[in-house]
Design an enzyme around this catalytic site. Structure first.
Site, PDB file in Angstrom:
ATOM      1  N   ARG A 236       0.849  -1.190   0.000  1.00  0.00           N
ATOM      2  CA  ARG A 236       0.000   0.000   0.000  1.00  0.00           C
ATOM      3  C   ARG A 236       0.888   1.245   0.000  1.00  0.00           C
ATOM      4  O   ARG A 236       1.889   1.298   0.719  1.00  0.00           O
ATOM      5  CB  ARG A 236      -0.915   0.039   1.232  1.00  0.00           C
ATOM      6  CG  ARG A 236      -2.120  -0.885   1.152  1.00  0.00           C
ATOM      7  CD  ARG A 236      -3.161  -0.391   0.134  1.00  0.00           C
ATOM      8  NE  ARG A 236      -4.336  -1.248   0.072  1.00  0.00           N
ATOM      9  CZ  ARG A 236      -4.481  -2.288  -0.746  1.00  0.00           C
ATOM     10  NH1 ARG A 236      -3.523  -2.626  -1.577  1.00  0.00           N
ATOM     11  NH2 ARG A 236      -5.607  -2.987  -0.739  1.00  0.00           N
ATOM     12  N   ASP A 260       4.492  -0.400  -6.832  1.00  0.00           N
ATOM     13  CA  ASP A 260       3.216  -0.724  -7.482  1.00  0.00           C
ATOM     14  C   ASP A 260       2.077   0.060  -6.839  1.00  0.00           C
ATOM     15  O   ASP A 260       0.948  -0.010  -7.306  1.00  0.00           O
ATOM     16  CB  ASP A 260       2.942  -2.233  -7.371  1.00  0.00           C
ATOM     17  CG  ASP A 260       1.755  -2.658  -8.224  1.00  0.00           C
ATOM     18  OD1 ASP A 260       1.739  -2.304  -9.419  1.00  0.00           O
ATOM     19  OD2 ASP A 260       0.838  -3.316  -7.704  1.00  0.00           O
ATOM     20  N   GLU A 265      -2.679   7.338  -4.934  1.00  0.00           N
ATOM     21  CA  GLU A 265      -2.913   6.706  -6.236  1.00  0.00           C
ATOM     22  C   GLU A 265      -4.375   6.675  -6.671  1.00  0.00           C
ATOM     23  O   GLU A 265      -4.662   6.534  -7.861  1.00  0.00           O
ATOM     24  CB  GLU A 265      -2.390   5.265  -6.204  1.00  0.00           C
ATOM     25  CG  GLU A 265      -3.222   4.351  -5.295  1.00  0.00           C
ATOM     26  CD  GLU A 265      -2.685   2.922  -5.235  1.00  0.00           C
ATOM     27  OE1 GLU A 265      -1.479   2.762  -5.028  1.00  0.00           O
ATOM     28  OE2 GLU A 265      -3.493   1.996  -5.399  1.00  0.00           O
ATOM     29  N   HIS A 296      -0.641  -0.268  -9.619  1.00  0.00           N
ATOM     30  CA  HIS A 296      -1.344  -1.230  -8.751  1.00  0.00           C
ATOM     31  C   HIS A 296      -1.819  -2.441  -9.560  1.00  0.00           C
ATOM     32  O   HIS A 296      -3.003  -2.790  -9.548  1.00  0.00           O
ATOM     33  CB  HIS A 296      -2.523  -0.566  -8.029  1.00  0.00           C
ATOM     34  CG  HIS A 296      -2.810  -1.214  -6.707  1.00  0.00           C
ATOM     35  ND1 HIS A 296      -2.962  -0.519  -5.549  1.00  0.00           N
ATOM     36  CD2 HIS A 296      -2.964  -2.515  -6.372  1.00  0.00           C
ATOM     37  CE1 HIS A 296      -3.198  -1.360  -4.560  1.00  0.00           C
ATOM     38  NE2 HIS A 296      -3.194  -2.578  -5.041  1.00  0.00           N
TER      39      HIS A 296
END
Ligand code: NAD
Length: 330
Positions: A236, A260, A265, A296
């Site tokens: 996260r 990622d 985001e 992600h």
């Protein structure tokens, strides 16, 4: 049974249709996310399923779902930080998550990004593209994985799968997790957080986002890392203080990062946005040749998508029928 599935993507359609056929239930797939503006769409359905990183909305969402007779929300994700668990409990709504859909998918992406950084591919690319420099520059020589120490923070399903891959590649694997799992002992040496930060060549984050893990990677922890270390965040964005990370990369406090997830985001990952909607911190990070950012998508394999759809729908049927599932969030 009629189920509404929020936050759907075209790739899920064939898996949903196969499940409907197999189980004789019907699923309405909608692209909208579940929130205060869309909760009314759930009226008339028996079950609710969603996949989203954004908050499910205010406590009114849970109140309204309960008033529609909804007993559960099935998340097609492992993470559940988008849920207000107090509001769900207060309204008798069971939250289920797909706690294990394919830990390997996320582990493989983390290892892939670490490999890319370790072999300095972005730096070679920059020199070849910008300077027509194809030389074997001594500063771009790499270490092979078996020479490296990999430090895992959060040794659950994904951290454990990551440990197994690195162990198979011959790395020394150390890990910090407040909860000991004897099954991991074959792959890692447990240690404390400080040792992971100080001794690892690759630090890979696999803990959920809790108040206790928010900004677990901050200016202080970045200073403890080796200048040659790579930080990998597959978990996260909120685990990392983005501004502190940017500064550490600019100041050469660490060698690079594979990300990622990013803290802010939700406004742009998972969708196409206009140039003006792309945040500055993303642009700064993505422009660095020693950083790799993906939106992600570590989970995004065929095995994961199928399992997320089928497990979330099966758990929905179980809860609506008054049963129990080990995927209920407690
Ligand atoms: P998990 O629950 O199996 O493992 C999490 C581990 O973190 C547990 O072993 C727990 O003890 C440990 N932990 C808790 N607090 C900690 C702390 N303060 N310091 C260190 N460790 C701590 O979860 P998982 O399935 O392995 O998933 C981990 C996280 O990965 C999820 O919560 C989610 O945020 C993220 N995730 C990302 C993607 C992606 O596509 N990028 C996909 C799935 C999950």
């Amino acid at each position: 049974m009629k189920i509404i599935m929020y936050g759907t993507k075209p790739i899920e359609k064939s898996y949903v249709e196969a499940w409907e056929k197999k189980t004789d239930n019907t699923v309405k797939m909608v692209a909208d996310l579940l929130n205060d503006d869309t909760v009314d769409m759930a009226q008339g359905f028996d079950g609710v399923v969603t996949q989203q990183t954004q908050s499910l909305g205010s406590s009114d969402v849970y109140k309204k779902l309960a008033s529609f007779g909804i007993k559960q929300i099935g998340l097609r994700t492992a993470g559940y930080d988008m849920v207000n668990l107090d509001a769900a409990n207060a309204n008798g709504i069971t939250i289920t998550r797909v706690s294990i859909y394919s830990p390997r998918a996320i582990a493989e992406m983390g290892v892939t990004q670490a490999m890319y950084l370790n072999r300095k591919i972005g730096l070679f690319n920059q020199r070849m593209t910008d300077d027509h420099d194809f030389s074997w520059a001594p500063d771009l020589v790499s270490n092979e994985i078996f020479n490296l120490t990999v430090g895992i923070i959060g040794l659950g399903h994904i951290g454990g799968a990551t440990a197994q891959i690195y162990k198979a590649l011959g790395a020394k694997v150390i890990a910090y997790d407040p909860f000991y799992d004897p099954e991991q002992e074959a792959f890692v040496d447990y240690t404390d957080l400080d040792t992971v930060l100080r001794e690892s060549d690759i630090i890979t984050l696999h803990t959920p986002l809790f108040p206790s893990t928010k900004n677990i990677i901050n200016a202080d922890s970045l200073k403890k890392m080796k200048k040659t270390a790579y930080l990998i965040n597959m978990a996260r964005g909120g685990l990392v203080d983005t501004q502190a990370l940017i500064k550490a990369l600019q100041d050469g406090e660490i060698a690079g990062a594979g990300l990622d997830t990013l803290a802010d985001e939700t406004t742009y990952f998972g969708k196409k946005v206009s140039a003006g909607q792309v945040p500055e911190d993303y642009k700064t990070l993505a422009a660095m040749p020693n950083v790799v950012v993906t939106p992600h998508v570590a989970f995004f394999t065929k095995t994961s998508v199928r399992n997320m759809v089928e497990i979330a729908l099966n758990d929905t049927v179980t809860i609506v029928n008054g049963g129990k599932t080990r995927n209920a969030v407690r």
